[in-house]
Design an enzyme around this catalytic site. Structure first.
Site, PDB file in Angstrom:
ATOM      1  N   ASN A  57      -5.119   4.375   6.880  1.00  0.00           N
ATOM      2  CA  ASN A  57      -6.488   4.784   6.527  1.00  0.00           C
ATOM      3  C   ASN A  57      -7.499   4.487   7.628  1.00  0.00           C
ATOM      4  O   ASN A  57      -8.549   5.127   7.696  1.00  0.00           O
ATOM      5  CB  ASN A  57      -6.917   4.130   5.218  1.00  0.00           C
ATOM      6  CG  ASN A  57      -6.216   4.796   4.055  1.00  0.00           C
ATOM      7  OD1 ASN A  57      -6.023   6.005   4.061  1.00  0.00           O
ATOM      8  ND2 ASN A  57      -5.797   4.029   3.081  1.00  0.00           N
ATOM      9  N   HIS A  96       0.832  -1.206   0.000  1.00  0.00           N
ATOM     10  CA  HIS A  96       0.000   0.000   0.000  1.00  0.00           C
ATOM     11  C   HIS A  96       0.869   1.259   0.000  1.00  0.00           C
ATOM     12  O   HIS A  96       1.439   1.637   1.027  1.00  0.00           O
ATOM     13  CB  HIS A  96      -0.932  -0.037   1.227  1.00  0.00           C
ATOM     14  CG  HIS A  96      -1.869   1.117   1.292  1.00  0.00           C
ATOM     15  ND1 HIS A  96      -2.155   1.797   2.451  1.00  0.00           N
ATOM     16  CD2 HIS A  96      -2.595   1.725   0.311  1.00  0.00           C
ATOM     17  CE1 HIS A  96      -3.004   2.765   2.177  1.00  0.00           C
ATOM     18  NE2 HIS A  96      -3.286   2.743   0.899  1.00  0.00           N
ATOM     19  N   GLU A 151       2.878   0.570   3.351  1.00  0.00           N
ATOM     20  CA  GLU A 151       2.379  -0.437   4.292  1.00  0.00           C
ATOM     21  C   GLU A 151       2.456  -1.788   3.599  1.00  0.00           C
ATOM     22  O   GLU A 151       2.038  -1.903   2.444  1.00  0.00           O
ATOM     23  CB  GLU A 151       0.917  -0.164   4.657  1.00  0.00           C
ATOM     24  CG  GLU A 151       0.724   0.919   5.690  1.00  0.00           C
ATOM     25  CD  GLU A 151      -0.758   1.139   6.004  1.00  0.00           C
ATOM     26  OE1 GLU A 151      -1.153   0.938   7.147  1.00  0.00           O
ATOM     27  OE2 GLU A 151      -1.514   1.532   5.094  1.00  0.00           O
TER      28      GLU A 151
END
Ligand code: NAD
Length: 309
Positions: free
Chosen positions: A208, A158, A170
Site C-alpha cells: 500500500n 495483511h 504481508e
C-alpha cells in the site's frame, strides 16, 4: 496422540517451537473478514466470525457460499470440500465465542480507535496463549500491539483483496513480536496456500506504500482535469499493462480505506507528497465509497458500471 504433540507443527529455524493454529477467530465480517474466513475454512481450520453488526454475518456467509460455489464450478474445489468448509464457520456478535481460538485476526474498519476498542473488548475472552493479528492496511503494528495485553503475541497479517484469489500475505512484526508468533503465522500463511513477504513496521508496509499513492495520484489527475475516469483507467490498463485502472481499483478496495491509508502515510511520514486528494475526501464524505456502496468513480447500479465523471 497427546495434546502437546497435536498442538505443535515443529521447530522453526531458530529452534523455536511453533504452535499449530487450528482454531481461528476473525473480527469484522466485511470484504476482508469474509475472505479470510473463506480461505481458513477451506484449509481445514475452525473459524468463528464476529461482527458488531448482526446483519453483516448472514451476508458474509452468503458471500462465502457464493464464492466457494464459483470455485466448485471452476473445478478448483469439490462440492464436499465446500460443504465441509461452510460447516466449519460459526458466527457471533459476542467475543466470548473466541474462548477456544488459537489465533484471532482483526479485520474491522480501518480506524485506529475502532481497532483499539475491539482489542480492549476482546482480550479478556482469549486464552492466554492465543496470538492476535491485525489485517490493517496501514496502522502501526507496534502501536496496536502495545494497546493489547500481549504485544509479544501480536503481529500484522495483511491479506490482499480478494483474499481467495490473491496469493500474497504481508507479515509485519511489531517491535515486541516474538519469534514463535512470527513463525506460527508464517506457517499459517503457507497452510492457506499463500506466499508471504516480510515487511517492516512502517506506515502502509510495502504494497500500500506504493499502490495507494498511485490511486491518489489518479484521483488528482481526475480532479485537475487531466483526464476523465475512462481515460485515466484506460491509460493505465493499456499503457502500463495494469489489469485494472487505478480508479476502478480504488472503488474495489473502498475509497474510505484508500483515504485512511493516505492519511496515515501523510501523518506517519510527515511528507506533503502523501496529501490525500480533496476529491477523494469529498467522495468519502458523500458516502460514495466504491463497489461496496454501489457508487464511487463508477456507478455500479448499471451494467457495465458507468464512469461518474
Ligand atoms: P469493510 O468495511 O468491508 O468491513 C469492516 C467490517 O468491520 C464491517 O462489517 C463492520 O461492521 C465491522 N466492524 C466495525 N466495527 C466493528 C467492531 N467494533 N467490532 C466488530 N466488527 C466491527 O472493510 P474491509 O475492506 O473488509 O477492511 C477491513 C480491514 O482490512 C481494514 O483494516 C482494512 O484496512 C483491511 N484491508 C482491506 C483491504 C481492501 O482491499 N478492502 C485489503 C487489505 C486489508
Amino acid at each position: 496422540m497427546n495434546d502437546d504433540v497435536a498442538s505443535t507443527v515443529g521447530f522453526g529455524a531458530a529452534g523455536v517451537l511453533i504452535p499449530e493454529i487450528r482454531s481461528v477467530g476473525i473480527v469484522g465480517a466485511g470484504q476482508m473478514g469474509s475472505g479470510i474466513a473463506h480461505v481458513c475454512a477451506l484449509a481445514g481450520l475452525d473459524v468463528t466470525l464476529v461482527d458488531i453488526k448482526a446483519d453483516a454475518l448472514p451476508k458474509a456467509l452468503a458471500t462465502i457460499n457464493r464464492n466457494m460455489t464459483r470455485q466448485v464450478n471452476r473445478t478448483l474445489i469439490s462440492e464436499d470440500l465446500r460443504d465441509e468448509a461452510l460447516l466449519r464457520i460459526k458466527t457471533s456478535t459476542d467475543y466470548t465465542a473466541f474462548a477456544e481460538a488459537d489465533f484471532v485476526i482483526e479485520a474491522a474498519t480501518e480506524k485506529e480507535d475502532i481497532k483499539r476498542a475491539v482489542f480492549k473488548a476482546m482480550m479478556p475472552h482469549l486464552k492466554p496463549e492465543c496470538m492476535v493479528a491485525s489485517n490493517t492496511s496501514s496502522i502501526s503494528i507496534t502501536r496496536l500491539g502495545a494497546s493489547t495485553d500481549r504485544p509479544e503475541k501480536f503481529i500484522g497479517m495483511h491479506f490482499m483483496n480478494p483474499v481467495p484469489v490473491m496469493k500474497l500475505v504481508e507479515i509485519i512484526r511489531g517491535i515486541a513480536t516474538d519469534e514463535t508468533t512470527f513463525q506460527s503465522v508464517k506457517a499459517l500463511a503457507q497452510k492457506l496456500g499463500k506466499v508471504s513477504a516480510v515487511a517492516e513496521d512502517f506506515p502502509a508496509f510495502i504494497v500500500n506504500r506504493i499502490l495507494v499513492p498511485m490511486i491518489n495520484e489518479a484521483v488528482y489527475a481526475l480532479y485537475e482535469g487531466v483526464g476523465s475516469v475512462e481515460a485515466i483507467d484506460t491509460s493505465m490498463k493499456l499503457g502500463a499493462n495494469h489489469p485494472m485502472g487505478p480508479l476502478e481499483l480504488g472503488d474495489f478496495i473502498g475509497l474510505d480505506t484508500c483515504l485512511s491509508i493516505m492519511q496515515i502515510l501523510h501523518e506517519g511520514l510527515a511528507d506533503s507528497k502523501y496529501r490525500p486528494c480533496p476529491l477523494l475526501v469529498k467522495y468519502v464524505e458523500a458516502g460514495w465509497l466504491g463497489r461496496k456502496t454501489g457508487r464511487g468513480f463508477y456507478d455500479y447500479t448499471q451494467t457495465p458500471p458507468k464512469p461518474t465523471r
